[in-house]
Design a protein around this motif. Structure first.
Motif, PDB file in Angstrom:
ATOM      1  N   GLU A  75       0.870  -1.182   0.000  1.00  0.00           N
ATOM      2  CA  GLU A  75       0.000   0.000   0.000  1.00  0.00           C
ATOM      3  C   GLU A  75       0.907   1.233   0.000  1.00  0.00           C
ATOM      4  O   GLU A  75       1.100   1.899   1.014  1.00  0.00           O
ATOM      5  N   LEU A  77       1.025   4.332  -0.990  1.00  0.00           N
ATOM      6  CA  LEU A  77       0.680   5.721  -0.689  1.00  0.00           C
ATOM      7  C   LEU A  77       0.152   5.889   0.721  1.00  0.00           C
ATOM      8  O   LEU A  77      -0.222   6.981   1.129  1.00  0.00           O
ATOM      9  N   ASP A  78       0.132   4.784   1.453  1.00  0.00           N
ATOM     10  CA  ASP A  78      -0.476   4.806   2.776  1.00  0.00           C
ATOM     11  C   ASP A  78       0.458   4.178   3.807  1.00  0.00           C
ATOM     12  O   ASP A  78       0.071   3.273   4.536  1.00  0.00           O
ATOM     13  N   GLY A  79       1.690   4.627   3.807  1.00  0.00           N
ATOM     14  CA  GLY A  79       2.652   4.144   4.790  1.00  0.00           C
ATOM     15  C   GLY A  79       3.374   2.871   4.386  1.00  0.00           C
ATOM     16  O   GLY A  79       4.314   2.460   5.047  1.00  0.00           O
ATOM     17  N   ARG A 214      -0.617  14.485  -2.894  1.00  0.00           N
ATOM     18  CA  ARG A 214      -1.677  14.138  -1.949  1.00  0.00           C
ATOM     19  C   ARG A 214      -1.394  14.830  -0.624  1.00  0.00           C
ATOM     20  O   ARG A 214      -0.277  14.780  -0.123  1.00  0.00           O
ATOM     21  N   VAL A 222       6.532   9.320   7.779  1.00  0.00           N
ATOM     22  CA  VAL A 222       5.498   8.669   6.957  1.00  0.00           C
ATOM     23  C   VAL A 222       5.078   9.598   5.812  1.00  0.00           C
ATOM     24  O   VAL A 222       4.866   9.145   4.683  1.00  0.00           O
ATOM     25  N   ASP A 223       4.990  10.908   6.097  1.00  0.00           N
ATOM     26  CA  ASP A 223       4.693  11.863   5.006  1.00  0.00           C
ATOM     27  C   ASP A 223       5.720  11.724   3.880  1.00  0.00           C
ATOM     28  O   ASP A 223       5.359  11.656   2.704  1.00  0.00           O
ATOM     29  N   ARG A 225       7.801   9.250   3.264  1.00  0.00           N
ATOM     30  CA  ARG A 225       7.695   7.941   2.608  1.00  0.00           C
ATOM     31  C   ARG A 225       6.569   7.948   1.574  1.00  0.00           C
ATOM     32  O   ARG A 225       6.741   7.456   0.447  1.00  0.00           O
ATOM     33  N   ASN A 226       5.423   8.487   1.965  1.00  0.00           N
ATOM     34  CA  ASN A 226       4.281   8.480   1.043  1.00  0.00           C
ATOM     35  C   ASN A 226       4.551   9.358  -0.179  1.00  0.00           C
ATOM     36  O   ASN A 226       4.135   9.036  -1.287  1.00  0.00           O
ATOM     37  N   ARG A 227       5.243  10.460   0.022  1.00  0.00           N
ATOM     38  CA  ARG A 227       5.537  11.349  -1.117  1.00  0.00           C
ATOM     39  C   ARG A 227       6.507  10.666  -2.085  1.00  0.00           C
ATOM     40  O   ARG A 227       6.317  10.692  -3.300  1.00  0.00           O
ATOM     41  N   ALA A 229       6.783   7.542  -2.439  1.00  0.00           N
ATOM     42  CA  ALA A 229       6.028   6.455  -3.069  1.00  0.00           C
ATOM     43  C   ALA A 229       5.138   6.995  -4.191  1.00  0.00           C
ATOM     44  O   ALA A 229       4.986   6.354  -5.235  1.00  0.00           O
TER      45      ALA A 229
END
Ligand SMILES: [Fe+2]
Length: 530
Positions: A75, A77-79, A214, A222-223, A225-227, A229
């Motif tokens: 997943e 975009l979600d961690g 997003r 986590v921010d 990481r998601n960016r 990703a």
């Protein structure tokens, strides 16, 4: 993979795949078969969705080793969506794309602390050799990547081809330039930074943007990481990584716009900003194909390093963000800023400067290449921007550092210096002058500055200020305001830079052409139009 079966594993093994997938659904991403009581808790997962969503990458080629990277993120975009346990990831390196001839394989551990990223450093590979690599976790297999080792230090090398790129804003355009680079199968790709941008989603305020970030501006691990990703979800970027080893450095946007050392642009207390910098540096480490020796420690991460490519190229890469003094005279552009020349200020920091100056003294290859972020050559905007004659964020805002560097290049007679830079979203090819106020002063080398992959959207043939600045900057030999990258070809007799440009990046699959080319002959400082 080693057999780590335990009685608990066998119990779980008796469950049907459907039962395990139901468990997977409940835990969010993966069912985990884990040896009970093991302090390492190494586990074999069964994934609900494909875990290699971020592709693969390789980096920092040495003669006997190259970093192999992936990150498990079902997943993305979600961690990441991974259970918080260590996971075994198998890897293999082959001399052919079909993996009929595997030359090395092993098992790495993807750890929760590092976002389930994997950095493998196989040793004992053959020099100047193309290899293919892939990973396995559970029953899933990653895409295949192509990579290449460096030649041995003393080897004569007929040719080395590398790309220079940077500044890929996700919202501003499509990553077509990454796709075009992938097709060229370079020996390596040097990325000058701004691989991500930290800003919030535009949210439709600018209708020209082709896609959206997003969420808010990013601050936490986590921010970040998601960016990363989100950017890595782009197939063109994944294709570039799968095509060649990258040598990466960061610029400012991997953390925060125009930050300087422990200072951000909003006057945040340094001890607070350093918490954010630590999160950003960790996410950079997790995402990039860099070596374990680059692992961050708190808010510090050493990324300046050197690679050698036979007798042809000596390549040092620098960090002009982490150790720099604060920008002066407002930080943007300024006229008559005497503080810019204050010798107590630094863009490299004393330790890195000392390190670089030692490298220059021992450089023996035909080409001494220095890869870094912001232009060292001077851009005098006196006619186009009288109240903002020089950019304070570039080496024009750290002129004492620049003079120390150029003087050291001359003093050491480092062979054929070539500096690489980015950041300004414009292609430039420039001669490096010992005194930019005197066009007749000594030419100490050349600099190739890459435009952006997308930042600034489609651009134009030349920047709006070009006609105003070209007369005052005769050392600049090439300029374009289109998007693209630079393809460099080094041989024992010449270094050629082909400035690749795209007609558009706001539509997919734009058309590429060579906007212009410069050539430097070995032994003759200065660039000429090819
Ligand atoms: Fe940028």
């Amino acid at each position: 993979m080693p057999d780590r079966t335990t009685p608990y594993d066998r119990l779980l093994g008796a469950l049907t795949r459907r039962q395990l997938l139901n468990i997977a659904w409940k835990v969010g991403a993966a069912a985990v078969v884990s040896p009970l009581g093991s302090s390492t808790a190494v586990a074999q997962p069964i994934f609900r969705t494909y875990p290699f969503t971020l592709g693969v990458a390789s980096g920092d080629p040495w003669p006997d080793s190259v970093v192999l990277w992936t990150r498990l993120a079902p997943e993305p975009l979600d961690g990441g969506g991974m259970p918080m346990v260590n996971i075994e990831v198998g890897w293999e390196v082959a001399s052919d794309r079909a993996f009929t001839s595997v030359v090395q394989k092993g098992v790495a551990i993807a750890r929760p602390e590092l976002g389930h990223s994997v950095h493998v450093e196989p040793k004992g590979l053959a020099p100047e050799r193309e290899y293919f690599y892939r990973f396995r976790a559970g029953g899933e297999v990653s895409p295949t990547g192509r990579t290449k080792t460096a030649p041995t230090e003393g080897a004569r090398v007929d040719q080395l081809r590398f790309a220079v790129c940077g500044c890929s804003h996700f919202e501003a355009g499509y990553f077509t330039a990454y796709r075009r680079m992938a097709a060229e199968q370079f020996d390596f790709i040097f990325h000058t930074g701004d691989y991500i941008y930290e800003g919030r989603a535009d949210g439709g305020r600018n209708p020209a943007l082709v896609r959206q970030h997003r969420g808010s501006e990013i601050y936490t691990l986590v921010d970040y990481r998601n960016r990363y990703a989100l950017y890595k979800s782009d197939p063109d970027l994944k294709a570039a990584h799968a095509s060649a080893p990258f040598v990466v450095v960061w610029d400012d946007h991997e953390v925060d716009n125009d930050y300087a050392g422990d200072l951000d642009e909003n006057n945040t207390p340094p001890e607070v900003f350093l918490l954010r910098r630590a999160a950003a540096y960790q996410a950079f480490f997790e995402t990039m194909p860099v070596r374990a020796s680059n692992m961050p420690s708190g808010p510090s991460m050493k990324i300046y390093r050197r690679m050698k490519f036979g007798t042809l190229v000596d390549f040092s890469v620098l960090d002009t963000r982490q150790y720099r003094s604060d920008q002066v005279c407002g930080g943007t552009t300024a006229t008559g800023c005497t503080a810019a020349g204050d010798p107590s200020r630094t863009i490299l920091g004393p330790e890195q400067e000392r390190w670089l100056f030692e490298q220059l003294a021992s450089a023996k290859a035909t080409w001494t290449v220095i890869g870094q972020q912001v232009p060292t050559f001077s851009r005098d905007f006196a006619k186009s921007n009288p109240k903002g004659r020089y950019s304070m964020d570039k080496w024009d805002g750290y002129t004492a550092s620049r003079q120390r560097l150029y003087a050291r290049v001359v003093e050491t007679s480092a062979p054929n210096p070539v500096i690489l830079s980015g950041d300004v979203h414009l292609h430039y090819g420039s001669d490096l002058k010992l005194d930019y106020a005197d066009p007749k002063s000594k030419t100490v080398g050349v600099e190739f500055t890459n435009t952006s992959i997308t930042s600034g959207a489609d651009g134009a043939d030349v920047n709006a200020n070009w006609e105003a600045i070209r007369g005052d900057n005769p050392h600049i030999k090439y300029h374009s305001a289109r998007r693209g990258y630079i393809a460099c070809t080094a041989t024992p007799s010449a270094m050629r830079a082909d400035f690749k440009v795209l007609d558009r990046v706001t539509v997919p699959d734009g058309t590429e052409r060579v906007g212009g080319a410069l050539v430097v002959e070995a032994g003759r400082p200065g660039a000429e139009t090819a």
